[in-house]
Each structure stands twice: as structure tokens, then as C-alpha cells.
Scaffold this motif. Sequence first.
Motif, PDB file in Angstrom:
ATOM      1  N   PRO A  45       0.578  -1.375  -0.143  1.00 50.07           N
ATOM      2  CA  PRO A  45       0.077   0.508   0.369  1.00 50.07           C
ATOM      3  C   PRO A  45       1.459   1.320   0.129  1.00 50.07           C
ATOM      4  N   GLN A  46       2.710   1.137   0.712  1.00 56.20           N
ATOM      5  CA  GLN A  46       2.731   2.395   0.614  1.00 56.20           C
ATOM      6  C   GLN A  46       3.542   2.560  -0.971  1.00 56.20           C
ATOM      7  N   ASN A  47       3.561   1.652  -1.701  1.00 53.72           N
ATOM      8  CA  ASN A  47       4.161   1.828  -2.531  1.00 53.72           C
ATOM      9  C   ASN A  47       2.896   2.552  -4.009  1.00 53.72           C
ATOM     10  N   VAL A  48       2.077   2.308  -4.064  1.00 58.22           N
ATOM     11  CA  VAL A  48       0.828   2.904  -4.828  1.00 58.22           C
ATOM     12  C   VAL A  48       0.265   4.222  -4.477  1.00 58.22           C
ATOM     13  N   PHE A  49       0.373   5.393  -5.318  1.00 61.04           N
ATOM     14  CA  PHE A  49       0.089   6.684  -4.925  1.00 61.04           C
ATOM     15  C   PHE A  49      -0.920   7.072  -5.808  1.00 61.04           C
ATOM     16  N   LEU A  50      -1.312   8.352  -5.265  1.00 64.46           N
ATOM     17  CA  LEU A  50      -2.717   8.796  -6.136  1.00 64.46           C
ATOM     18  C   LEU A  50      -2.297  10.207  -6.307  1.00 64.46           C
ATOM     19  N   VAL A  51      -2.396  10.550  -8.163  1.00 64.76           N
ATOM     20  CA  VAL A  51      -2.593  11.950  -7.577  1.00 64.76           C
ATOM     21  C   VAL A  51      -2.851  12.581  -8.870  1.00 64.76           C
ATOM     22  N   ASN A  52      -3.576  13.535  -8.226  1.00 62.90           N
ATOM     23  CA  ASN A  52      -5.049  14.004  -8.754  1.00 62.90           C
ATOM     24  C   ASN A  52      -6.232  12.567  -9.146  1.00 62.90           C
ATOM     25  N   GLY A  53      -6.640  12.131  -8.179  1.00 60.30           N
ATOM     26  CA  GLY A  53      -7.687  10.860  -8.558  1.00 60.30           C
ATOM     27  C   GLY A  53      -7.584   9.873  -9.372  1.00 60.30           C
ATOM     28  N   ARG A  54      -5.493   9.849  -9.889  1.00 54.45           N
ATOM     29  CA  ARG A  54      -5.357   8.835 -10.564  1.00 54.45           C
ATOM     30  C   ARG A  54      -4.622   7.797  -9.511  1.00 54.45           C
ATOM     31  N   VAL A  55      -4.682   6.871  -9.937  1.00 56.49           N
ATOM     32  CA  VAL A  55      -3.362   5.797  -9.314  1.00 56.49           C
ATOM     33  C   VAL A  55      -1.774   5.752 -10.032  1.00 56.49           C
ATOM     34  N   ARG A  56      -1.265   5.351  -9.719  1.00 55.41           N
ATOM     35  CA  ARG A  56       0.210   5.117 -10.299  1.00 55.41           C
ATOM     36  C   ARG A  56       1.236   4.339  -8.639  1.00 55.41           C
ATOM     37  N   LEU A  57       2.005   3.710  -9.597  1.00 51.96           N
ATOM     38  CA  LEU A  57       2.419   2.575  -9.216  1.00 51.96           C
ATOM     39  C   LEU A  57       3.557   3.156  -9.119  1.00 51.96           C
ATOM     40  N   ALA A  58       4.702   3.069  -8.039  1.00 54.61           N
ATOM     41  CA  ALA A  58       5.677   3.422  -7.415  1.00 54.61           C
ATOM     42  C   ALA A  58       7.396   2.866  -7.402  1.00 54.61           C
ATOM     43  N   ASP A  59       7.766   3.003  -6.843  1.00 51.72           N
ATOM     44  CA  ASP A  59       9.764   2.289  -6.075  1.00 51.72           C
ATOM     45  C   ASP A  59       9.994   1.168  -7.100  1.00 51.72           C
ATOM     46  N   PHE A  60      10.897   1.944  -7.491  1.00 52.19           N
ATOM     47  CA  PHE A  60      11.253   0.333  -8.079  1.00 52.19           C
ATOM     48  C   PHE A  60      12.669  -0.157  -8.102  1.00 52.19           C
ATOM     49  N   GLY A  61      12.596   0.975  -6.956  1.00 51.17           N
ATOM     50  CA  GLY A  61      13.854  -0.531  -6.439  1.00 51.17           C
ATOM     51  C   GLY A  61      14.729  -2.007  -6.438  1.00 51.17           C
ATOM     52  N   ILE A  62      13.369  -1.980  -6.595  1.00 52.06           N
ATOM     53  CA  ILE A  62      13.899  -4.027  -6.423  1.00 52.06           C
ATOM     54  C   ILE A  62      13.393  -4.598  -7.852  1.00 52.06           C
ATOM     55  N   CYS A  63      13.204  -3.746  -8.426  1.00 45.51           N
ATOM     56  CA  CYS A  63      12.849  -4.343  -9.841  1.00 45.51           C
ATOM     57  C   CYS A  63      13.474  -5.355 -10.714  1.00 45.51           C
ATOM     58  N   ARG A  64      12.929  -5.512 -11.718  1.00 47.11           N
ATOM     59  CA  ARG A  64      13.431  -7.031 -11.637  1.00 47.11           C
ATOM     60  C   ARG A  64      13.781  -7.605 -13.301  1.00 47.11           C
ATOM     61  N   ARG A  65      14.411  -7.131 -14.463  1.00 46.17           N
ATOM     62  CA  ARG A  65      13.410  -7.666 -16.254  1.00 46.17           C
ATOM     63  C   ARG A  65      14.129  -9.136 -15.742  1.00 46.17           C
ATOM     64  N   LEU A  66      12.984  -9.720 -16.216  1.00 46.05           N
ATOM     65  CA  LEU A  66      12.973 -11.278 -17.016  1.00 46.05           C
ATOM     66  C   LEU A  66      14.217 -11.196 -18.135  1.00 46.05           C
ATOM     67  N   PRO A  67      14.980 -12.576 -17.413  1.00 52.82           N
ATOM     68  CA  PRO A  67      16.623 -12.670 -18.954  1.00 52.82           C
ATOM     69  C   PRO A  67      15.576 -12.936 -20.283  1.00 52.82           C
ATOM     70  N   LYS A  68      16.361 -12.547 -21.414  1.00 52.06           N
ATOM     71  CA  LYS A  68      14.963 -12.769 -22.398  1.00 52.06           C
ATOM     72  C   LYS A  68      14.614 -14.775 -23.202  1.00 52.06           C
ATOM     73  N   GLY A  69      13.770 -14.537 -22.935  1.00 52.42           N
ATOM     74  CA  GLY A  69      13.383 -15.651 -23.279  1.00 52.42           C
ATOM     75  C   GLY A  69      13.244 -16.769 -22.575  1.00 52.42           C
ATOM     76  N   GLN A  70      12.899 -15.966 -20.932  1.00 55.72           N
ATOM     77  CA  GLN A  70      13.088 -17.000 -19.621  1.00 55.72           C
ATOM     78  C   GLN A  70      11.485 -16.104 -19.107  1.00 55.72           C
ATOM     79  N   THR A  71      10.555 -16.979 -18.605  1.00 57.54           N
ATOM     80  CA  THR A  71       9.905 -16.855 -17.443  1.00 57.54           C
ATOM     81  C   THR A  71       9.929 -16.378 -15.727  1.00 57.54           C
ATOM     82  N   THR A  72      10.951 -16.936 -15.471  1.00 61.26           N
ATOM     83  CA  THR A  72      11.380 -16.942 -14.337  1.00 61.26           C
ATOM     84  C   THR A  72      13.362 -16.569 -13.903  1.00 61.26           C
TER      85      THR A  72
END
Length: 355
Positions: free
Chosen positions: A163-190
Motif C-alpha cells: 500500500p505504501q508503493n501505490v500513490f494517488l495523483v489527482n485521483g489517479r492511481v500510479r505505481l512507484a518504487d522500482f528499487g528492487i524491480c528486475r527484468r526477466l532474462p530474454k526468453g525466460q519466465t523466471t
Amino acid sequence: TVTSIKDRWLPVSEKWKEKLEKLLSSDGSKVIRIGSMIYVNKEEFRIAKGSDGTEVFLGFRDDGTEVAIKRISKCNYEVLKNEEGFLRLPELDHPSIVRYIDFAVDEFFGYLGLQLCEYTLEEYINDNKEGGLEMKKHISQFLESLLVLHCQNPPILHRDIKPQNVFLVNGRVRLADFGICRRLPKGQTTYRTGAAGTKCWKAKETLEEDTDIPYKSNTDVQVAGMLIYYILSGGHHPFGDKACKCENNIDEGKYTLDHVQDVVAKDLIEWMINEEPRRRPKVEECLSHPFFFPEELVQRVEGKKKSYSEDILGLLRFIRNLHEHEEDVAKLDLLSMFPDLFGGVYISAKSQGWN
């Protein structure tokens, strides 16, 4: 200078307006400049604090833009660099994602300048326990923000939905905090890595204290299901509100949905929080769930008829009338919204020995 920023400032935030005015009238010796941003290192201008020493301050960019300045010490610098890398991707410049504005660094800290948001989802829910249609809109916007990440090629996993990483801006929901985001390796699902995320907001398969935990898109989906319950229940957690028991319940698959009355909403949440990752839906399947059936369409058809019974027969008549009379029905794929309905009706009729 502060004066030139004051001249260029176009106030946007209602919530922070007074504090931003105060910041601009601060004693010049207290104003800290980093790159093309300024802030004042005082508690009254600090709007958030993280467990890892991260602090977020109100600030301005030289062009007068209001910013939230996320300051993190050099020892955690990799997390901030990772977040900046994701936010600078052109495909994440999207109305569902908190906007990247600037980046700077000094001897001790890294600084990330972000779009200034009014409320976290946690604050908003605490102030709006009643919910209603507004909540349904916020849930679909939240899922759309997650879809922005998952539909990339290769997909991006958020790994810290709460709940602390989802924000409201002018009534619209925006997702935040990408510090530990990761992109899947190409062609992989894990993506395999050590444990990440926040206590009680982790998927079952990631609770191990292991260095080889499998993260997939459906890992985000289970936590997103917990968040949807949190929104609809006015701040409760499906696996329990006591942190000491919550993770154990996630591990054992013990949940309760008693704080939500809507059976269709419960169906969506149960599908998403399934302890078996393979059984969880994709985000796009969540968005085509009957929970998001357009309210106004139902009202329009009911307005003409007003006599649908609250049972399978009533639903079939409703669908038939939609197809007969409504131009808008072309936009709805009812078979994907109710995938088991027609087979279920057939089996039910057959078991009753009906013609």
C-alpha cells in the motif's frame, strides 16, 4: 536561485502547497542544492522515511517543478541506480507510473527526483473506509499500472507491491518504487535471486530465506490480490492483520475474505492469491474478470427491462438482451468474462435430465 524558482513555480499539489511555500521562503543558507534540484534538510519538509535509511523530501527543480526528492545513502546506492534505470525507460513514461524527473549525486547520497504525489494508497484507504465505485476504478487503475510492467518485452517484475508503493495523483492511481524491480532474462519466465520485498507483502513461493528464489509475473499477481482485498476491505489483509501470523498464513494458504461482501470480487481475489503460482491469472485476465463488468451497461439494460431474476436464468436473459439490443456489446467479450458459464449451464441441465 530560490527567487527564480519561486517565479517559475506553478502550484500543482493541494496537499503540500503550504509547505512548498514555506520551503521557498526558507533562509537561503538552509537550502541545499543538488544538481538542478533544491531541498531543505529539516523534518518538517520530510514526507516519508524508509527502513533502509531512505528519506523523501519536498523539493523543487530549477524550472519550478514540484518534486519528491528520494535521498539514499551511498551504501544503498545500487537500489537507487536500479530504480532510475527503470524509470528512465521510455516505455515506463506512462500515466500509471510515478514520473521520473531528475537524478543527482553528492559525496554521501544519491538523489532521485520524482513526481510529487498527494497520498499513498495506505493514507487514502485510512481516510476512505467506505469505498464504493471509486474503489473499483482505483483497482482497475492499479492493475493497469502492473500491466505496464508485465507487458514489456521481456517483462519487468515489480517485487515490492504494497500500500505504501501505490500513490494517488489527482485521483489517479500510479505505481512507484522500482528499487528492487528486475527484468526477466530474454526468453525466460523466471528470475532467480535472493529474497526481496516487504514482510506480509510477499508471495508464498518467495518466503524462503534462500539465495535462489524463483520470481515470475505470477509472483506479483499474488501480492496484487492481497492489495485488492486491502482496498475493498478498508485496510485488512486476507492472510491476517497481525504481522507475526500473516507470513505463516501465506505459507500455509490460510486466508479469510470476511471483510468483503461482493462474491464476484471474492472470486477475483481467490483466483489471484492461489497458493499454486501456475493457477494464478495473468494481469490482463484479472482486468477482464466480471468484477469489472461496466456498471453503466448493466443499468442501461436493467432500465429497459427491470425484471431480471437473481439467478442463472436471469443472467442468460440479460446476456441475450445485450446481444439483441446493445451496440456497446461489441466491446465486451462475455465468453471470456464468464468462461465456465455455458458449460456449467449445459452440465446442470443435463444432470437434471432437461431437454
